[in-house]
Design a protein around this motif. Structure first.
Motif, PDB file in Angstrom:
ATOM      1  N   TYR A  41       9.277  58.796  62.579  1.00 16.34           N
ATOM      2  CA  TYR A  41       9.901  58.870  61.262  1.00 16.34           C
ATOM      3  C   TYR A  41       9.068  58.103  60.234  1.00 16.34           C
ATOM      4  O   TYR A  41       8.856  58.575  59.123  1.00 16.34           O
ATOM      5  N   ARG A  42       8.567  56.923  60.632  1.00 15.17           N
ATOM      6  CA  ARG A  42       7.702  56.149  59.731  1.00 15.17           C
ATOM      7  C   ARG A  42       6.443  56.931  59.372  1.00 15.17           C
ATOM      8  O   ARG A  42       6.023  56.952  58.223  1.00 15.17           O
ATOM      9  N   LYS A  43       5.837  57.566  60.372  1.00 12.65           N
ATOM     10  CA  LYS A  43       4.641  58.378  60.119  1.00 12.65           C
ATOM     11  C   LYS A  43       4.967  59.512  59.160  1.00 12.65           C
ATOM     12  O   LYS A  43       4.195  59.822  58.253  1.00 12.65           O
ATOM     13  N   MET A  44       6.123  60.132  59.356  1.00 14.57           N
ATOM     14  CA  MET A  44       6.525  61.243  58.508  1.00 14.57           C
ATOM     15  C   MET A  44       6.720  60.779  57.062  1.00 14.57           C
ATOM     16  O   MET A  44       6.319  61.460  56.128  1.00 14.57           O
ATOM     17  N   ILE A  45       7.306  59.614  56.878  1.00  7.96           N
ATOM     18  CA  ILE A  45       7.512  59.070  55.527  1.00  7.96           C
ATOM     19  C   ILE A  45       6.159  58.834  54.851  1.00  7.96           C
ATOM     20  O   ILE A  45       5.977  59.178  53.686  1.00  7.96           O
ATOM     21  N   LYS A  46       5.198  58.273  55.586  1.00  9.80           N
ATOM     22  CA  LYS A  46       3.869  58.033  55.027  1.00  9.80           C
ATOM     23  C   LYS A  46       3.212  59.340  54.620  1.00  9.80           C
ATOM     24  O   LYS A  46       2.595  59.433  53.568  1.00  9.80           O
ATOM     25  N   LEU A  47       3.352  60.362  55.446  1.00 10.54           N
ATOM     26  CA  LEU A  47       2.744  61.659  55.142  1.00 10.54           C
ATOM     27  C   LEU A  47       3.411  62.305  53.931  1.00 10.54           C
ATOM     28  O   LEU A  47       2.747  62.883  53.079  1.00 10.54           O
TER      29      LEU A  47
END
Length: 51
Positions: A41-47
């Motif tokens: 989820y954190r990676k998705m937010i960054k993307l």
């Protein structure tokens, strides 16, 4: 007869410990899944920020 009773108590105690261990492993598996989901989820937010 007392030895048999002690033996049964020992076996019962072992079964209880295995059941406790199994529940702990299930909880650990759940927590690992949650941690992995949070990382994704954190990676998705960054993307999404750069979209």
């Amino acid at each position: 007869m007392e030895t048999m009773s002690r033996g049964n108590q020992s076996v019962q105690k072992i079964y209880e410990e295995f059941a406790k261990f199994e529940r702990t492993m299930e909880e650990l598996h759940l927590l690992k899944s949650v941690a992995e989901d949070l990382k994704n989820y954190r990676k998705m937010i960054k993307l999404k920020r750069y979209d």
